[in-house]
Scaffold this active site. Structure first.
Site, PDB file in Angstrom:
ATOM      1  NE  ARG A 192      -3.514   0.554   2.356  1.00  9.82           N
ATOM      2  CZ  ARG A 192      -3.858   1.061   3.547  1.00  9.82           C
ATOM      3  NH1 ARG A 192      -3.895   0.274   4.617  1.00  9.82           N
ATOM      4  NH2 ARG A 192      -4.185   2.321   3.675  1.00  9.82           N
ATOM      5  CB  VAL A 251      -2.121   6.328   6.222  1.00  9.29           C
ATOM      6  CG1 VAL A 251      -2.937   6.118   7.500  1.00  9.29           C
ATOM      7  CG2 VAL A 251      -2.497   5.262   5.176  1.00  9.29           C
ATOM      8  CG  ASP A 252      -3.320   9.450   0.932  1.00  7.09           C
ATOM      9  OD1 ASP A 252      -3.075  10.598   1.354  1.00  7.09           O
ATOM     10  OD2 ASP A 252      -4.440   9.104   0.499  1.00  7.09           O
ATOM     11  CG  HIS A 259      -7.003   6.922  11.250  1.00  7.58           C
ATOM     12  ND1 HIS A 259      -8.056   6.509  10.475  1.00  7.58           N
ATOM     13  CD2 HIS A 259      -7.544   7.234  12.460  1.00  7.58           C
ATOM     14  CE1 HIS A 259      -9.191   6.576  11.172  1.00  7.58           C
ATOM     15  NE2 HIS A 259      -8.912   7.023  12.372  1.00  7.58           N
ATOM     16  CB  CYS A 300      12.056   0.989  16.163  1.00  5.76           C
ATOM     17  SG  CYS A 300      12.802  -0.314  17.165  1.00  5.76           S
ATOM     18  N   GLY A 352     -15.398  12.635   1.496  1.00  7.63           N
ATOM     19  CA  GLY A 352     -14.901  11.301   1.132  1.00  7.63           C
ATOM     20  C   GLY A 352     -14.695  10.355   2.293  1.00  7.63           C
TER      21      GLY A 352
HETATM   22  P1  OAD Z   1     -14.136   4.498   3.673  1.00  5.20           P
HETATM   23  O1  OAD Z   1     -13.565   3.588   2.650  1.00  5.20           O
HETATM   24  O2  OAD Z   1     -14.838   3.889   4.828  1.00  5.20           O
HETATM   25  O3  OAD Z   1     -15.156   5.494   2.971  1.00  5.20           O
HETATM   26  C1  OAD Z   1     -14.833   6.122   1.768  1.00  5.20           C
HETATM   27  C2  OAD Z   1     -15.974   7.043   1.417  1.00  5.20           C
HETATM   28  O4  OAD Z   1     -15.576   7.781   0.264  1.00  5.20           O
HETATM   29  C3  OAD Z   1     -17.284   6.329   1.058  1.00  5.20           C
HETATM   30  O5  OAD Z   1     -18.353   6.926   1.769  1.00  5.20           O
HETATM   31  C4  OAD Z   1     -17.415   6.576  -0.461  1.00  5.20           C
HETATM   32  O6  OAD Z   1     -18.778   6.732  -0.845  1.00  5.20           O
HETATM   33  C5  OAD Z   1     -16.659   7.864  -0.620  1.00  5.20           C
HETATM   34  N1  OAD Z   1     -16.091   8.083  -1.953  1.00  5.20           N
HETATM   35  C6  OAD Z   1     -15.709   7.187  -2.888  1.00  5.20           C
HETATM   36  N2  OAD Z   1     -15.194   7.791  -3.959  1.00  5.20           N
HETATM   37  C7  OAD Z   1     -15.230   9.129  -3.701  1.00  5.20           C
HETATM   38  C8  OAD Z   1     -14.826  10.297  -4.420  1.00  5.20           C
HETATM   39  N3  OAD Z   1     -14.264  10.215  -5.619  1.00  5.20           N
HETATM   40  N4  OAD Z   1     -15.017  11.504  -3.827  1.00  5.20           N
HETATM   41  C9  OAD Z   1     -15.571  11.602  -2.600  1.00  5.20           C
HETATM   42  N5  OAD Z   1     -15.965  10.539  -1.877  1.00  5.20           N
HETATM   43  C10 OAD Z   1     -15.799   9.313  -2.414  1.00  5.20           C
HETATM   44  O7  OAD Z   1     -12.939   5.449   4.115  1.00  5.20           O
HETATM   45  P2  OAD Z   1     -12.768   6.258   5.473  1.00  5.20           P
HETATM   46  O8  OAD Z   1     -14.048   6.901   5.864  1.00  5.20           O
HETATM   47  O9  OAD Z   1     -11.583   7.103   5.275  1.00  5.20           O
HETATM   48  O10 OAD Z   1      -8.854   3.041   9.308  1.00  5.20           O
HETATM   49  O11 OAD Z   1     -12.443   5.098   6.487  1.00  5.20           O
HETATM   50  C11 OAD Z   1     -12.129   5.434   7.815  1.00  5.20           C
HETATM   51  C12 OAD Z   1     -11.132   4.464   8.361  1.00  5.20           C
HETATM   52  O12 OAD Z   1     -11.610   3.134   8.178  1.00  5.20           O
HETATM   53  C13 OAD Z   1      -9.791   4.466   7.619  1.00  5.20           C
HETATM   54  O13 OAD Z   1      -8.932   5.474   8.077  1.00  5.20           O
HETATM   55  C14 OAD Z   1      -9.271   3.099   7.931  1.00  5.20           C
HETATM   56  C15 OAD Z   1     -10.510   2.294   7.695  1.00  5.20           C
HETATM   57  O14 OAD Z   1     -10.592   1.080   8.334  1.00  5.20           O
HETATM   58  C16 OAD Z   1      -7.920   2.164   9.693  1.00  5.20           C
HETATM   59  O15 OAD Z   1      -7.319   1.441   8.918  1.00  5.20           O
HETATM   60  C17 OAD Z   1      -7.692   2.180  11.160  1.00  5.20           C
END
Ligand code: OAD
Length: 267
Positions: free
Chosen positions: A82, A119-120, A135, A143, A205
């Site tokens: 990733r 995290v990107d 996050h 480490c 997003g």
């Molecule tokens: P999600 O993958 O849960 O949600 C992504 C959201 O982006 C969804 O609601 C999509 O509908 C939306 N989406 C998709 N394409 C889009 C676009 N082009 N423009 C705008 N929105 C779009 O991602 P997060 O909410 O970031 O944590 O997830 C939260 C956390 O869950 C992450 O940080 C990660 C994950 O598990 C850990 O790994 C601890």
């Protein structure tokens, strides 16, 4: 369904009058940079290599300290894969819009704080300053024995798990927050402050289901902020926000900000 000009115009009005704006972003803002989200129905239409990560992989075997303890080689390899994907990606118009908003508002004595679950590092690469990484980041590893952080080279590690150069027997792990771990204290404090003091809170997003990050929008609303969501799908936040703008980040944010800049006032 895409959002109407009227909805954009109303939200832009609030944005144009704001002195302090807080933005929370999630994986969706980086989707148009080619990075996979974790959840989201919108992914069902995408090719297999763009489908939501948690539809293909089980977070319990990859994104917890226990998973790393059980199989550090597999977990490190997955995160390194990733990491290389993030390095190859470029910021998109959504990231650039937020940088533009920050520059414009700061020039007028205002403030824009970007809180991200991502995290990107794409916000930083797009030029946004002071990004609050809730996050952590996959672009740094630390480490397990000493906590020392390092930025890995731009190529894959040679062996997994990755032996730490800092302490005998230590391993390097990605400096991300796993399920069951606490968010960095300074980031949570900065996010809580931004949520409590902003006039406008923008959620872009994110599926708004992972706490505590999802709670900052509610805090901002309780403090009287005007709340806006930008997402092509509906989320648990959609019924709560003042404006739910349907569409992708790279399509909606430039429209929203152009409309706000046109209205001028403090921007
Ligand atoms: P999600 O993958 O849960 O949600 C992504 C959201 O982006 C969804 O609601 C999509 O509908 C939306 N989406 C998709 N394409 C889009 C676009 N082009 N423009 C705008 N929105 C779009 O991602 P997060 O909410 O970031 O944590 O997830 C939260 C956390 O869950 C992450 O940080 C990660 C994950 O598990 C850990 O790994 C601890």
């Amino acid at each position: 369904m895409t959002t109407s000009g009227h909805e954009i115009s109303e939200a832009a009005g609030f944005l144009s009058r704001a002195k302090r704006v807080a933005v929370i972003t999630g994986a969706g803002i980086s989707a148009e940079s080619g990075l996979r989200t974790f959840r989201g129905a919108v992914n069902a239409d995408l090719p297999a290599d763009m489908r939501a990560l948690w539809k293909e992989f089980d977070p319990a075997t990859l994104a917890t300290p226990e998973a790393f303890g059980r199989d550090p080689a597999m977990v490190s390899k997955w995160y390194d894969w990733r990491r290389l994907g993030c390095l190859a990606a470029e910021p998109n118009a959504g990231h650039a819009s937020l940088t533009g908003l920050q520059e414009r508002m700061e020039a007028g004595g205002g403030e824009v704080v970007v809180l991200t679950q991502n995290v990107d590092r794409l916000h930083q690469r797009a030029g946004t300053r002071g990004v609050v990484e809730l996050h952590g980041t996959i672009m740094e590893w630390r480490c397990t024995r000493t906590g020392t952080r390092m930025t890995p080279p731009d190529v894959a590690f040679e062996h997994y798990p990755v032996a730490s150069p800092y302490a005998e027997g230590g391993l390097l792990r990605p400096d991300v927050v796993w399920f069951g771990e606490c968010l960095p204290e300074a980031a949570v404090r900065a996010a809580a402050r931004a949520a409590a003091t902003c006039d406008v809170f923008l959620s872009v997003g994110t599926s708004a289901v992972v706490y505590p990050a999802a709670g900052f929008l509610l805090e901002a609303k309780e403090h009287g902020a005007y709340t806006i969501e930008v997402n092509p799908e509906s989320t648990p936040a959609s019924g709560v926000v003042d404006a739910s703008l349907r569409g992708t980040a790279s399509a909606v944010l430039p429209r929203l900000l152009a409309a706000a800049f046109e209205k001028g006032a403090t921007l």
